[in-house]
Each structure stands twice: as C-alpha cells, then as structure tokens.
Design an enzyme around this catalytic site. Structure first.
Site, PDB file in Angstrom:
ATOM      1  N   SER A   1    -132.863  13.645  31.556  1.00  0.00           N
ATOM      2  CA  SER A   1    -131.622  14.195  31.539  1.00  0.00           C
ATOM      3  C   SER A   1    -130.684  13.565  30.631  1.00  0.00           C
ATOM      4  O   SER A   1    -130.927  12.055  30.529  1.00  0.00           O
ATOM      5  CB  SER A   1    -130.993  14.714  32.802  1.00  0.00           C
ATOM      6  OG  SER A   1    -129.579  15.233  32.536  1.00  0.00           O
TER       7      SER A   1
ATOM      8  N   TYR B   1    -127.929  11.518  41.242  1.00  0.00           N
ATOM      9  CA  TYR B   1    -128.634  12.242  40.260  1.00  0.00           C
ATOM     10  C   TYR B   1    -128.924  11.564  38.733  1.00  0.00           C
ATOM     11  O   TYR B   1    -130.123  11.328  38.518  1.00  0.00           O
ATOM     12  CB  TYR B   1    -128.041  13.530  40.026  1.00  0.00           C
ATOM     13  CG  TYR B   1    -129.047  14.359  39.012  1.00  0.00           C
ATOM     14  CD1 TYR B   1    -129.975  15.123  39.219  1.00  0.00           C
ATOM     15  CD2 TYR B   1    -128.129  14.581  37.699  1.00  0.00           C
ATOM     16  CE1 TYR B   1    -130.749  15.814  38.164  1.00  0.00           C
ATOM     17  CE2 TYR B   1    -128.877  15.334  36.463  1.00  0.00           C
ATOM     18  CZ  TYR B   1    -130.114  15.835  36.941  1.00  0.00           C
ATOM     19  OH  TYR B   1    -130.910  16.571  36.152  1.00  0.00           O
TER      20      TYR B   1
HETATM   21  P1  NAP Z   1    -134.673  24.694  38.796  1.00  0.00           P
HETATM   22  O1  NAP Z   1    -134.255  25.744  37.929  1.00  0.00           O
HETATM   23  O2  NAP Z   1    -133.711  24.411  40.267  1.00  0.00           O
HETATM   24  O3  NAP Z   1    -135.862  24.340  38.936  1.00  0.00           O
HETATM   25  C1  NAP Z   1    -136.434  23.235  39.757  1.00  0.00           C
HETATM   26  C2  NAP Z   1    -137.965  23.292  39.975  1.00  0.00           C
HETATM   27  O4  NAP Z   1    -138.366  22.370  40.633  1.00  0.00           O
HETATM   28  C3  NAP Z   1    -138.460  24.483  40.686  1.00  0.00           C
HETATM   29  O5  NAP Z   1    -139.875  25.163  40.340  1.00  0.00           O
HETATM   30  C4  NAP Z   1    -138.592  23.966  42.038  1.00  0.00           C
HETATM   31  O6  NAP Z   1    -139.498  24.820  43.079  1.00  0.00           O
HETATM   32  C5  NAP Z   1    -138.961  22.434  41.792  1.00  0.00           C
HETATM   33  N1  NAP Z   1    -138.810  21.501  42.632  1.00  0.00           N
HETATM   34  C6  NAP Z   1    -137.960  21.222  43.398  1.00  0.00           C
HETATM   35  N2  NAP Z   1    -137.884  20.252  44.094  1.00  0.00           N
HETATM   36  C7  NAP Z   1    -139.292  19.967  44.060  1.00  0.00           C
HETATM   37  C8  NAP Z   1    -140.315  19.221  45.188  1.00  0.00           C
HETATM   38  N3  NAP Z   1    -139.833  18.377  46.088  1.00  0.00           N
HETATM   39  N4  NAP Z   1    -141.644  19.270  44.751  1.00  0.00           N
HETATM   40  C9  NAP Z   1    -142.162  20.307  43.951  1.00  0.00           C
HETATM   41  N5  NAP Z   1    -141.040  21.035  42.992  1.00  0.00           N
HETATM   42  C10 NAP Z   1    -139.937  20.883  43.422  1.00  0.00           C
HETATM   43  O7  NAP Z   1    -134.052  23.402  37.867  1.00  0.00           O
HETATM   44  P2  NAP Z   1    -134.024  22.958  36.283  1.00  0.00           P
HETATM   45  O8  NAP Z   1    -132.684  23.262  35.845  1.00  0.00           O
HETATM   46  O9  NAP Z   1    -134.973  23.855  35.428  1.00  0.00           O
HETATM   47  O10 NAP Z   1    -134.429  21.458  36.552  1.00  0.00           O
HETATM   48  C11 NAP Z   1    -135.871  21.055  35.983  1.00  0.00           C
HETATM   49  C12 NAP Z   1    -135.522  19.503  35.490  1.00  0.00           C
HETATM   50  O11 NAP Z   1    -134.754  19.549  34.120  1.00  0.00           O
HETATM   51  C13 NAP Z   1    -135.039  18.514  36.520  1.00  0.00           C
HETATM   52  O12 NAP Z   1    -135.935  17.188  36.542  1.00  0.00           O
HETATM   53  C14 NAP Z   1    -133.627  18.460  36.058  1.00  0.00           C
HETATM   54  O13 NAP Z   1    -133.209  17.210  36.370  1.00  0.00           O
HETATM   55  C15 NAP Z   1    -134.010  18.622  34.373  1.00  0.00           C
HETATM   56  N6  NAP Z   1    -132.831  18.860  33.726  1.00  0.00           N
HETATM   57  C16 NAP Z   1    -132.109  20.075  34.025  1.00  0.00           C
HETATM   58  C17 NAP Z   1    -131.101  20.364  33.003  1.00  0.00           C
HETATM   59  C18 NAP Z   1    -130.406  21.890  33.031  1.00  0.00           C
HETATM   60  O14 NAP Z   1    -129.508  21.971  32.260  1.00  0.00           O
HETATM   61  N7  NAP Z   1    -130.854  22.754  33.803  1.00  0.00           N
HETATM   62  C19 NAP Z   1    -130.369  19.483  32.369  1.00  0.00           C
HETATM   63  C20 NAP Z   1    -131.144  18.263  32.270  1.00  0.00           C
HETATM   64  C21 NAP Z   1    -132.198  17.923  33.087  1.00  0.00           C
HETATM   65  P3  NAP Z   1    -139.333  24.832  44.536  1.00  0.00           P
HETATM   66  O15 NAP Z   1    -137.862  24.861  44.891  1.00  0.00           O
HETATM   67  O16 NAP Z   1    -140.145  25.875  44.847  1.00  0.00           O
HETATM   68  O17 NAP Z   1    -139.972  23.468  45.064  1.00  0.00           O
END
Ligand code: NAP
Length: 259
Positions: free
Chosen positions: A143, A157
């Site tokens: 991130s 985080y």
């Molecule tokens: P999201 O929509 O909440 O999706 C998170 C995914 O991770 C889901 O598929 C969830 O499925 C899975 N997950 C969570 N905990 C887990 C565990 N212990 N074991 C296996 N799977 C797990 O989140 P997102 O925004 O797409 O974020 C995805 C990644 O991008 C993260 O690493 C986040 O730090 C990074 N990121 C996101 C943003 C943003 O703007 N969205 C920005 C920078 C970085 P389950 O809940 O079913 O396990």
C-alpha cells in the site's frame, strides 16, 4: 508485446473481493488458471461465478492465510488442480482502524497476522512449486499507506504494509538462485465494494486528492501484477511499483489547487 501467461497457474489470496478479485479477473482474461482463496466460501463462490467465462479457469479454496498449515494446503490444492504454481499474488489484507490510544495487543496481532505473517506464510508454502516452475513470480499487494504515507487509525496497518517491503528485499536475494522474483504493488485509493457504503460525497472527496481526478480501479492493480508476472519482467526483483494516479505526488494541497 509481452509473453502470455495463458495456461499458467496463479494463486490470488484474498481473491474473493476488491483488489484480489480485480487481479484474478486480469489473469483470467489473460488465459491463466487462477485459484482464488479467502476465508468465506460463499464470497469465493460468488467471485468465481462472476469471473467464469473470461478466458482461463477460476477455482476456489477456503484458506486463512494467517494459518501456515492452511497455506500449505492452498499450495497442495493449486498443484493438484492446476499442475503447479507459476505465480503467487499475496494480496489478502485487512484494515480495521484503531488509534494508538485505543489499540489493543489483539488489534496489533490480528493485523500483523493477516497482512504480514499471512504474506510470509503464503510465500513459504508456495516456494517449492514456484521453484519447480523455473520462472516463479510473487507479487505482494502492499500500500502507499505505511511505506509512503500515513492516516490516523492505521499505524498498525501502515506498519504491516511497510513490513511487507522489508520482507521482499531480503526474500528477493534468497530467491534469486531459485529463479523466483518477488515484487510489490503499492495501490493508492482503489474503488472496491467496501467503499460503496461510504457514500458518493466521500468518494468524490477522495478522488479530488488524486491528480488524475479518479480513484483507482481494481484492474489497475491487476495490470501491474500481470506485468510483474511476465517473462519480460524476469530481471526485476525486490522492487515496489506505486499505482496511485499521482496521489502521493503533490507536496501540499496548494499543488492540487494550482493544477
Ligand atoms: P477487501 O475488499 O476487504 O478484500 C480483502 C480480501 O482478503 C477478501 O477476499 C478477504 O476474504 C481476504 N482476506 C482477508 N483476511 C484474510 C485471511 N486471514 N485469509 C485469507 N483471506 C483473507 O480489501 P481490498 O481493499 O481489496 O484490499 C486487498 C489488499 O489491497 C490488502 O492487502 C490491502 O492492504 C491492499 N490495499 C487496498 C487499498 C484500497 O484502496 N482498497 C489500497 C492500498 C492497499 P475473506 O474475508 O473471505 O477472508
């Protein structure tokens, strides 16, 4: 023209939602056989349904990446189902907010267990198969928050996301003789389902802080991951690619106002 990843075996952790589903869709469109994993089977099934017919195959397996044994099981399933592992996208992550004054040891442990240890466990579990592929690729979703910026409530985080970058730099050296590369994508603010609940005015406000004037799409991160997975990216390892529409560039609000 980059070498195709068609037919390659790809694991996307956290592939049921958000950025992970975007990464899975880009690889599936490119003809890869994608295994998406997460904790909630219903979410995985829904994602697999929406990703079917794009090109390659998409299958699911229930995995909690904070559990090393479950990650070993994930690697076994990918081997059995897709004949090996060419690419691991270590993307699963959580971002519960807790200010320093309120943060409990459990808050800290939960975030580090999924975001940092979960990345390490997934990588460790896939190493033998990635080495056997002869062109193993690991792409970590980090991130901008942590490595480059901060946001109140996300000190744990941000630390977990910066820890991933510390990890890949030494891992890249250890994995080089195995012909495995490991790189990270650093997303800015990406539009995922989770943001829908926050309302349009919140989304507009966030978009206004990005020089390109829009939030990122999940496919923007998928495309960066796809690049790292190509044969042509084989000489790139231990590196980070910021994908944020210029969000981290303005030195102050005045820089945006002066556009
Ligand atoms: P999201 O929509 O909440 O999706 C998170 C995914 O991770 C889901 O598929 C969830 O499925 C899975 N997950 C969570 N905990 C887990 C565990 N212990 N074991 C296996 N799977 C797990 O989140 P997102 O925004 O797409 O974020 C995805 C990644 O991008 C993260 O690493 C986040 O730090 C990074 N990121 C996101 C943003 C943003 O703007 N969205 C920005 C920078 C970085 P389950 O809940 O079913 O396990």
């Amino acid at each position: 023209m980059f070498t195709s990843v068609a037919g390659r075996s790809v694991i996307v952790t956290g592939g049921s939602k958000g950025i992970g589903r975007g990464i899975a869709s880009v690889f599936a469109k490119a003809g890869a056989n994608v295994l998406i994993v997460g904790r909630d089977q219903a979410g995985l099934d829904a994602a697999a349904g929406s990703l079917s017919g794009l090109g390659g195959s998409v299958s699911t397996h229930r995995v909690d990446v904070s559990d090393r044994a479950a990650c070993d099981d994930m690697a076994r399933v990918a081997l059995q189902r897709n004949g090996g592992i060419d690419v691991l996208c270590a993307n699963a992550g959580i971002f519960p907010a807790a200010r320093l004054t309120d943060m409990t040891p459990e808050d800290l442990e939960t975030v580090m267990a999924t975001n940092f240890k979960g990345t390490v466990f997934a990588v460790q579990a896939c190493l033998p198969a990635l080495e056997a592929s002869g062109h193993g690729r690991i792409v970590v979703t980090s991130s901008i928050t942590g490595p480059m910026t901060g946001f109140p409530g996300w000190s744990h985080y941000g630390a977990s996301k910066a820890a991933q970058l510390g990890f890949i730099r030494t891992a890249a050296i250890e994995l080089a003789p195995k012909r495995i590369t490991i790189n990270a994508v650093l997303p800015g603010n990406i539009k995922t389902e989770g943001l829908d609940d926050l309302g349009q005015s919140y989304l507009d406000q966030m978009a206004a802080s990005v020089p390109q004037g829009r939030l990122g799409a999940v496919e923007d991160i998928g495309n960066a991951a796809l690049f790292f997975a190509t044969d042509e990216a084989g000489y790139i390892t231990g590196q980070s690619l910021v994908v944020d529409g210029g969000q981290t560039l303005p030195e102050s609000l005045m820089a945006l106002e002066a556009m």
